[in-house]
Design a protein around this motif. Structure first.
Motif, PDB file in Angstrom:
ATOM      1  N   LYS A  67       0.860  -1.182   0.000  1.00 49.36           N
ATOM      2  CA  LYS A  67       0.000   0.000   0.000  1.00 49.36           C
ATOM      3  C   LYS A  67       0.899   1.236   0.000  1.00 49.36           C
ATOM      4  N   GLY A  68       1.421   1.599  -1.170  1.00 49.83           N
ATOM      5  CA  GLY A  68       2.347   2.715  -1.259  1.00 49.83           C
ATOM      6  C   GLY A  68       1.652   4.057  -1.359  1.00 49.83           C
ATOM      7  N   GLY A  69       2.451   5.118  -1.184  1.00 50.98           N
ATOM      8  CA  GLY A  69       1.929   6.470  -1.326  1.00 50.98           C
ATOM      9  C   GLY A  69       2.349   7.391  -0.213  1.00 50.98           C
ATOM     10  N   ALA A  70       2.657   8.649  -0.553  1.00 51.08           N
ATOM     11  CA  ALA A  70       2.990   9.695   0.414  1.00 51.08           C
ATOM     12  C   ALA A  70       4.117   9.289   1.359  1.00 51.08           C
ATOM     13  N   GLY A  71       5.178   8.728   0.791  1.00 53.30           N
ATOM     14  CA  GLY A  71       6.337   8.384   1.601  1.00 53.30           C
ATOM     15  C   GLY A  71       6.057   7.369   2.682  1.00 53.30           C
ATOM     16  N   GLY A  72       5.124   6.473   2.420  1.00 51.38           N
ATOM     17  CA  GLY A  72       4.783   5.449   3.396  1.00 51.38           C
ATOM     18  C   GLY A  72       3.637   5.818   4.312  1.00 51.38           C
ATOM     19  N   SER A  73       3.105   7.023   4.164  1.00 50.10           N
ATOM     20  CA  SER A  73       2.039   7.484   5.058  1.00 50.10           C
ATOM     21  C   SER A  73       0.716   6.774   4.823  1.00 50.10           C
ATOM     22  N   VAL A  74       0.412   6.488   3.559  1.00 51.21           N
ATOM     23  CA  VAL A  74      -0.862   5.832   3.231  1.00 51.21           C
ATOM     24  C   VAL A  74      -0.957   4.466   3.891  1.00 51.21           C
ATOM     25  N   GLY A  75       0.050   3.643   3.674  1.00 53.63           N
ATOM     26  CA  GLY A  75       0.054   2.307   4.256  1.00 53.63           C
ATOM     27  C   GLY A  75       0.132   2.327   5.771  1.00 53.63           C
ATOM     28  N   SER A  76       0.901   3.268   6.311  1.00 62.04           N
ATOM     29  CA  SER A  76       1.047   3.362   7.771  1.00 62.04           C
ATOM     30  C   SER A  76      -0.269   3.724   8.438  1.00 62.04           C
ATOM     31  N   GLU A  77      -1.037   4.595   7.806  1.00 64.00           N
ATOM     32  CA  GLU A  77      -2.336   4.970   8.373  1.00 64.00           C
ATOM     33  C   GLU A  77      -3.282   3.773   8.382  1.00 64.00           C
ATOM     34  N   ILE A  78      -3.239   2.981   7.321  1.00 68.85           N
ATOM     35  CA  ILE A  78      -4.079   1.780   7.254  1.00 68.85           C
ATOM     36  C   ILE A  78      -3.692   0.813   8.363  1.00 68.85           C
ATOM     37  N   ALA A  79      -2.387   0.612   8.532  1.00 70.54           N
ATOM     38  CA  ALA A  79      -1.899  -0.319   9.558  1.00 70.54           C
ATOM     39  C   ALA A  79      -2.227   0.175  10.958  1.00 70.54           C
ATOM     40  N   ALA A  80      -2.171   1.478  11.164  1.00 69.62           N
ATOM     41  CA  ALA A  80      -2.458   2.042  12.489  1.00 69.62           C
ATOM     42  C   ALA A  80      -3.885   1.751  12.925  1.00 69.62           C
ATOM     43  N   ARG A  81      -4.787   1.607  11.957  1.00 70.13           N
ATOM     44  CA  ARG A  81      -6.197   1.358  12.259  1.00 70.13           C
ATOM     45  C   ARG A  81      -6.559  -0.121  12.271  1.00 70.13           C
ATOM     46  N   ALA A  82      -5.597  -0.966  11.960  1.00 68.53           N
ATOM     47  CA  ALA A  82      -5.848  -2.413  11.921  1.00 68.53           C
ATOM     48  C   ALA A  82      -5.935  -2.975  13.345  1.00 68.53           C
ATOM     49  N   PRO A  83      -6.639  -4.091  13.517  1.00 67.55           N
ATOM     50  CA  PRO A  83      -6.739  -4.710  14.842  1.00 67.55           C
ATOM     51  C   PRO A  83      -5.364  -5.072  15.404  1.00 67.55           C
ATOM     52  N   ALA A  84      -5.183  -4.819  16.690  1.00 68.21           N
ATOM     53  CA  ALA A  84      -3.917  -5.128  17.361  1.00 68.21           C
ATOM     54  C   ALA A  84      -3.966  -6.542  17.911  1.00 68.21           C
ATOM     55  N   THR A 180      15.694  20.109  -9.166  1.00 72.51           N
ATOM     56  CA  THR A 180      14.254  19.940  -9.347  1.00 72.51           C
ATOM     57  C   THR A 180      13.897  18.541  -8.882  1.00 72.51           C
ATOM     58  N   HIS A 181      13.118  18.454  -7.818  1.00 74.58           N
ATOM     59  CA  HIS A 181      12.749  17.151  -7.263  1.00 74.58           C
ATOM     60  C   HIS A 181      11.613  16.524  -8.061  1.00 74.58           C
ATOM     61  N   VAL A 182      11.783  15.242  -8.422  1.00 78.08           N
ATOM     62  CA  VAL A 182      10.761  14.507  -9.177  1.00 78.08           C
ATOM     63  C   VAL A 182      10.345  13.287  -8.353  1.00 78.08           C
ATOM     64  N   PRO A 183       9.252  13.384  -7.586  1.00 73.12           N
ATOM     65  CA  PRO A 183       8.823  12.249  -6.750  1.00 73.12           C
ATOM     66  C   PRO A 183       8.061  11.193  -7.543  1.00 73.12           C
ATOM     67  N   TYR A 184       8.294   9.945  -7.191  1.00 72.74           N
ATOM     68  CA  TYR A 184       7.586   8.818  -7.810  1.00 72.74           C
ATOM     69  C   TYR A 184       6.852   8.046  -6.715  1.00 72.74           C
ATOM     70  N   LYS A 185       6.058   7.098  -7.123  1.00 71.66           N
ATOM     71  CA  LYS A 185       5.365   6.235  -6.168  1.00 71.66           C
ATOM     72  C   LYS A 185       6.168   4.969  -5.944  1.00 71.66           C
ATOM     73  N   GLY A 186       7.361   5.136  -5.410  1.00 76.97           N
ATOM     74  CA  GLY A 186       8.211   3.992  -5.141  1.00 76.97           C
ATOM     75  C   GLY A 186       9.539   4.062  -5.864  1.00 76.97           C
ATOM     76  N   SER A 187      10.504   3.258  -5.406  1.00 76.85           N
ATOM     77  CA  SER A 187      11.852   3.251  -5.982  1.00 76.85           C
ATOM     78  C   SER A 187      11.904   2.669  -7.382  1.00 76.85           C
ATOM     79  N   ALA A 188      11.143   1.595  -7.608  1.00 74.44           N
ATOM     80  CA  ALA A 188      11.234   0.892  -8.889  1.00 74.44           C
ATOM     81  C   ALA A 188      10.990   1.795 -10.097  1.00 74.44           C
ATOM     82  N   PRO A 189       9.867   2.530 -10.169  1.00 77.43           N
ATOM     83  CA  PRO A 189       9.654   3.396 -11.331  1.00 77.43           C
ATOM     84  C   PRO A 189      10.643   4.557 -11.389  1.00 77.43           C
ATOM     85  N   ALA A 190      11.080   5.036 -10.226  1.00 75.06           N
ATOM     86  CA  ALA A 190      12.017   6.157 -10.194  1.00 75.06           C
ATOM     87  C   ALA A 190      13.358   5.754 -10.790  1.00 75.06           C
ATOM     88  N   ILE A 191      13.846   4.610 -10.371  1.00 69.83           N
ATOM     89  CA  ILE A 191      15.178   4.195 -10.827  1.00 69.83           C
ATOM     90  C   ILE A 191      15.172   3.798 -12.299  1.00 69.83           C
TER      91      ILE A 191
END
Length: 327
Positions: A67-84, A180-191
């Motif tokens: 669950k990529g996106g926003a430097g790991g924020s998207v997936g982290s928010e999902i995980a934070a709300r998951a059952p412990a 000029t910074h060019v952000p991608y959604k992950g390392s693979a497409p960037a590299i």
């Protein structure tokens, strides 16, 4: 009075019984391992390698969910709300759990309060790379071109707020240039775009960039560690070795860790930590991490938390000093 003590003891036993039962039966089904970055990046690679061995050790399977996106924020928010409950884990990084809190004004999670650290896989310096046919043969060449052409040189990253992004911004700040910074959604497409020449350069972990450097598709200009990586890239100088003004003492180290939602039972966290430690200490894994330029860790979950808090403070200072902002 004796009746009251007996009643209280019984009540306490009943309140703890579900936790004990849950822990004793764990794991009784597959465990979801959420990776807060797209497939192909360092966090994903580590998750798959570790899961192949951790699953059998626990008597279950681990399901990787990217669950990529926003430097790991998207997936982290999902995980934070998951059952412990021990069936939800998160592959987090320096970005998602140390940097983002100072970059994003509104995060959907708290990097410390929303999670319980399980394991710090290790630390990893990042390497500055350009395409094999790039005109830039050294860091000095790149910086000279940047000074002559402000904001003309483009630098890719795995996303806003990632260690790759921060390394680029820190280099620009300390070196007195603008990219000029060019952000991608992950390392693979960037590299991929760096290799094709669509973007001039990129900082990435040795885990991802190493294979492309060895194959000759990328040229390594410098590593961000304090010392050269004698095991994996002995001929690649450090940024500080360039001798350029402002770059003395330049150091950026990424890290990879495993987290669980806050409130996950401690016996489960301890079991996960113990089994992963056994896996990481095998000769096979030690050699693999060594070849990738990663320094393995043996910190306890409590020590990981202290390390994480120190990293949050460190990067908050860097971001403020460099005036780094997310667009």
């Amino acid at each position: 009075r004796q009746w009251i003590h007996t009643a209280l003891a019984s009540a306490a036993g009943l309140s703890l019984q579900p936790v004990f039962s849950q822990t004793a039966a764990w794991p009784s089904k597959p465990i979801n391992y959420l990776v807060a970055f797209p497939a192909g990046g360092t966090t994903d690679i580590l998750a798959r390698v570790v899961s192949q061995k951790l699953g059998p050790a626990l008597g279950t399977t681990l399901v990787i969910d990217n669950k990529g996106g926003a430097g790991g924020s998207v997936g982290s928010e999902i995980a934070a709300r998951a059952p412990a409950d021990g069936y939800n884990l998160l592959g987090g990084t320096i970005s998602s759990h140390a940097i983002n809190v100072s970059l994003y004004p509104k995060l959907g999670y708290d990097p410390v309060k929303s999670f319980t650290p399980v394991f710090l896989y290790g630390t990893n310096p990042v390497v500055l790379v350009v395409a094999a046919n790039s005109p830039y043969k050294s860091l000095k060449d790149l910086m000279a071109a940047a000074r002559a052409n402000p904001e003309k040189l483009s630098g890719a990253s795995a996303g806003n707020g990632t260690s790759q992004h921060l390394a680029q911004e820190l280099l620009a700040f300390k070196g007195g240039v603008k990219f000029t910074h060019v952000p991608y959604k992950g390392s693979a497409p960037a590299i991929q775009d760096v290799m094709s020449g669509q973007v001039d350069f990129m900082f990435d972990t040795t885990v991802v960039a190493g294979a492309h450097i060895q194959s000759g598709k990328l040229r390594a200009l410098a590593v961000t560690s304090a010392k050269r990586l004698t095991d994996s890239m002995p001929d690649v100088p450090t940024v500080a070795e360039s001798g350029l003004p402002g770059l003395q003492g330049f150091e950026v180290v990424s890290w990879q860790a495993l987290f669980a939602p806050a409130g996950t039972p401690k016996p489960i966290v301890d079991k996960l930590h113990s089994e992963i430690l056994k896996i990481m200490q095998t000769a096979e894994m030690q050699e693999r991490l060594k070849g990738l330029g990663m320094q393995p860790s043996t910190l306890t979950p409590e020590q990981v938390l202290s390390f994480q808090k120190a990293e949050i403070d460190k990067w908050a200072q860097v971001i403020k000093a460099a005036n780094i902002k997310i667009d």
